[in-house]
Design a protein around this motif. Sequence first.
Motif, PDB file in Angstrom:
ATOM      1  N   LEU A 235       0.940  -1.211  -0.010  1.00 25.68           N
ATOM      2  CA  LEU A 235      -0.165  -0.050  -0.111  1.00 25.68           C
ATOM      3  C   LEU A 235       1.053   1.311  -0.057  1.00 25.68           C
ATOM      4  O   LEU A 235       1.653   1.635   0.931  1.00 25.68           O
ATOM      5  N   ASN A 236       0.913   1.850  -1.118  1.00 24.00           N
ATOM      6  CA  ASN A 236       1.923   3.009  -1.441  1.00 24.00           C
ATOM      7  C   ASN A 236       1.079   4.288  -0.974  1.00 24.00           C
ATOM      8  O   ASN A 236       0.172   4.880  -1.839  1.00 24.00           O
ATOM      9  N   VAL A 237       1.172   4.705   0.150  1.00 25.01           N
ATOM     10  CA  VAL A 237       0.301   6.015   0.428  1.00 25.01           C
ATOM     11  C   VAL A 237       1.601   7.196   0.902  1.00 25.01           C
ATOM     12  O   VAL A 237       1.108   8.099   1.615  1.00 25.01           O
ATOM     13  N   SER A 238       2.549   7.128  -0.132  1.00 26.57           N
ATOM     14  CA  SER A 238       3.624   7.988   0.326  1.00 26.57           C
ATOM     15  C   SER A 238       3.637   9.256  -0.650  1.00 26.57           C
ATOM     16  O   SER A 238       4.050  10.231  -0.343  1.00 26.57           O
ATOM     17  N   GLN A 239       2.970   9.156  -1.816  1.00 27.41           N
ATOM     18  CA  GLN A 239       2.997  10.104  -2.678  1.00 27.41           C
ATOM     19  C   GLN A 239       1.709  10.841  -2.927  1.00 27.41           C
ATOM     20  O   GLN A 239       0.600  10.198  -3.194  1.00 27.41           O
ATOM     21  N   ALA A 240       1.632  12.262  -3.208  1.00 20.48           N
ATOM     22  CA  ALA A 240       0.289  12.891  -3.285  1.00 20.48           C
ATOM     23  C   ALA A 240       0.052  13.149  -4.789  1.00 20.48           C
ATOM     24  O   ALA A 240      -0.101  14.398  -5.011  1.00 20.48           O
ATOM     25  N   ALA A 241      -0.137  12.214  -5.602  1.00 20.48           N
ATOM     26  CA  ALA A 241      -0.338  12.409  -7.010  1.00 20.48           C
ATOM     27  C   ALA A 241      -0.879  11.266  -7.407  1.00 20.48           C
ATOM     28  O   ALA A 241      -0.857  10.059  -7.167  1.00 20.48           O
ATOM     29  N   PRO A 242      -2.014  11.210  -8.237  1.00 24.30           N
ATOM     30  CA  PRO A 242      -2.622  10.319  -9.034  1.00 24.30           C
ATOM     31  C   PRO A 242      -1.587   9.392  -9.778  1.00 24.30           C
ATOM     32  O   PRO A 242      -0.923   9.860 -10.427  1.00 24.30           O
ATOM     33  N   VAL A 243      -1.727   8.211  -9.840  1.00 22.92           N
ATOM     34  CA  VAL A 243      -1.059   7.278 -10.782  1.00 22.92           C
ATOM     35  C   VAL A 243      -1.620   6.696 -11.920  1.00 22.92           C
ATOM     36  O   VAL A 243      -1.283   6.258 -12.773  1.00 22.92           O
ATOM     37  N   ASP A 244      -3.173   6.957 -11.862  1.00 24.92           N
ATOM     38  CA  ASP A 244      -3.939   6.765 -13.174  1.00 24.92           C
ATOM     39  C   ASP A 244      -3.567   7.785 -14.252  1.00 24.92           C
ATOM     40  O   ASP A 244      -3.394   9.122 -13.961  1.00 24.92           O
ATOM     41  N   PRO A 245      -3.666   7.351 -15.587  1.00 27.07           N
ATOM     42  CA  PRO A 245      -3.624   8.560 -16.582  1.00 27.07           C
ATOM     43  C   PRO A 245      -4.953   9.448 -16.526  1.00 27.07           C
ATOM     44  O   PRO A 245      -5.943   9.232 -16.008  1.00 27.07           O
ATOM     45  N   PRO A 246      -4.745  10.352 -17.540  1.00 29.41           N
ATOM     46  CA  PRO A 246      -5.977  11.177 -17.497  1.00 29.41           C
ATOM     47  C   PRO A 246      -7.150  10.517 -18.171  1.00 29.41           C
ATOM     48  O   PRO A 246      -6.961   9.459 -18.709  1.00 29.41           O
TER      49      PRO A 246
ATOM     50  N   SER B 144      -2.251  19.380 -12.239  1.00 27.11           N
ATOM     51  CA  SER B 144      -1.611  17.951 -12.387  1.00 27.11           C
ATOM     52  C   SER B 144      -2.639  17.064 -11.519  1.00 27.11           C
ATOM     53  O   SER B 144      -2.941  15.956 -11.865  1.00 27.11           O
ATOM     54  N   LYS B 145      -3.051  17.505 -10.440  1.00 25.79           N
ATOM     55  CA  LYS B 145      -4.037  16.782  -9.666  1.00 25.79           C
ATOM     56  C   LYS B 145      -5.400  16.773 -10.206  1.00 25.79           C
ATOM     57  O   LYS B 145      -6.061  15.605 -10.189  1.00 25.79           O
ATOM     58  N   ALA B 146      -5.960  17.832 -10.521  1.00 27.03           N
ATOM     59  CA  ALA B 146      -7.293  18.062 -11.234  1.00 27.03           C
ATOM     60  C   ALA B 146      -7.571  17.058 -12.324  1.00 27.03           C
ATOM     61  O   ALA B 146      -8.530  16.333 -12.401  1.00 27.03           O
ATOM     62  N   TYR B 147      -6.686  17.054 -13.339  1.00 27.42           N
ATOM     63  CA  TYR B 147      -6.969  16.519 -14.844  1.00 27.42           C
ATOM     64  C   TYR B 147      -5.662  15.276 -14.901  1.00 27.42           C
ATOM     65  O   TYR B 147      -5.578  14.707 -15.887  1.00 27.42           O
ATOM     66  N   ARG B 148      -5.120  15.058 -13.910  1.00 26.50           N
ATOM     67  CA  ARG B 148      -3.928  13.752 -13.774  1.00 26.50           C
ATOM     68  C   ARG B 148      -3.299  14.226 -14.980  1.00 26.50           C
ATOM     69  O   ARG B 148      -2.658  13.100 -15.734  1.00 26.50           O
ATOM     70  N   LEU B 149      -2.589  15.197 -14.964  1.00 27.29           N
ATOM     71  CA  LEU B 149      -1.489  15.525 -15.926  1.00 27.29           C
ATOM     72  C   LEU B 149      -0.035  15.897 -15.171  1.00 27.29           C
ATOM     73  O   LEU B 149       0.926  16.489 -15.707  1.00 27.29           O
ATOM     74  N   THR B 150      -0.002  14.814 -14.303  1.00 27.83           N
ATOM     75  CA  THR B 150       1.473  15.043 -13.594  1.00 27.83           C
ATOM     76  C   THR B 150       2.797  14.961 -14.370  1.00 27.83           C
ATOM     77  O   THR B 150       3.526  15.759 -14.151  1.00 27.83           O
ATOM     78  N   GLY B 151       2.748  14.245 -15.341  1.00 30.92           N
ATOM     79  CA  GLY B 151       4.036  13.858 -16.202  1.00 30.92           C
ATOM     80  C   GLY B 151       3.929  15.128 -17.311  1.00 30.92           C
ATOM     81  O   GLY B 151       5.197  15.352 -17.675  1.00 30.92           O
ATOM     82  N   HIS B 152       3.036  15.748 -17.222  1.00 27.31           N
ATOM     83  CA  HIS B 152       3.056  16.919 -18.373  1.00 27.31           C
ATOM     84  C   HIS B 152       3.411  18.366 -17.952  1.00 27.31           C
ATOM     85  O   HIS B 152       3.832  19.247 -18.613  1.00 27.31           O
ATOM     86  N   ARG B 153       3.636  18.180 -16.482  1.00 24.93           N
ATOM     87  CA  ARG B 153       4.064  19.515 -15.856  1.00 24.93           C
ATOM     88  C   ARG B 153       3.417  20.774 -16.164  1.00 24.93           C
ATOM     89  O   ARG B 153       4.149  21.723 -17.011  1.00 24.93           O
TER      90      ARG B 153
END
Length: 377
Positions: free
Chosen positions: A19-30, A221-230
């Motif tokens: 259970l990885n609860v270390s990072q505050a970012a979605p891992v699912d794609p948009p 990043s959080k709203a639209y799961r665009l973490t990798g797009h910065r």
Amino acid sequence: MEARRWLDGITHHPDRPLLNVSQAAPVDPPPRVLREAMADIVLNTVESHLYGPVLGLPALRDEVATQWRVAYSGDITAAQVAITSGCNQAFAAAIATLCADGDEVIVPVPYYFNHRMWLDMSGVTTVPLPVGAGMIPDAGHAAKLITPKTKAIALVSPNNPCGVEYPAATLRAFYGLARRHNIALIVDETYRDFDSRTGAPHDLFTDPDWADTLIHLYSFSKAYRLTGHRVGAVIASTARLAEIEKFLDTVTICPNQLGQHAALWGMQHLSDWLAGERREILDRRAAITDYFPMLAAKGWELLGNGAYFAYAAHPFAMSSANLAPQLVRDASVLLLPGTMFMPADMADGEAQVRIAFANIDRAGIKTLFTRLAALPY
């Protein structure tokens, strides 16, 4: 990055997956509809592959200004919006325009460690402001920390790492304090889309002179799961943005073009989808409250809960810096110790941990708490 290294060489039983609860970012794609729009942009929008304006896509700047005017009932123009390569860069750019070596920034603790790291790397002194009841900072206490070297106060609401939503009156008090001392108030609202309150979380933008004091930060990043797009944003005075433009032009030249077009498409088409995402996150927040009694019975204390985070005090006779890597081995749980969010000379972090529930649902939260309640320490 340190926490990820705790996973090296550890094998988790199939019946007890990590259970990885270390990072505050979605891992699912948009969502698929946004990915399809992005594919079309890649194929048919030539500009998405070229250098763009340093301060960002004009249409995105205008959309942010338009939506923010409605959300905050304030006068915000596109010229006061800049798009950045993520919200971390928005903070870095703001600090670059405010501070020189040896200057000071007041930051409530526990703090978001990337803010502390950037201040350290910039030669800026982080002045810790201990929070009070409910993990809420007090402007009166902050006033006692202001010196001739103070250039800004930096707040995050909803808060990282504590999850708490700062009351509008708290933000207004800090705004007044900053204005009286002619320093900047930086308000990072990365998690604003998951605030449990309805309506504007504060009234700072209603002040016609807000741009003289307020620097507002946001993340797509959080709203639209665009973490990798910065893709992030900073909203400030046009004079401030002229200085930020110099920083951004030197560092990245322009924000990611595809990410900007995706953020714009998301803002224009995904309001219903985002509302559903918010409901899900709020249900996970409720699950933290619903299931925490099983930990409270073992001596744990819930200190903060909201947005993507629960912040808790553990009952064990060891520092959280030692507890956290031990939990990987003993419970297949990866979370972050409070020591990562505190200066080394502040001992409170040794009894605290952060749980980021962006990627575990209500059932996962129950499983997490069941494992923590069963610890034999």
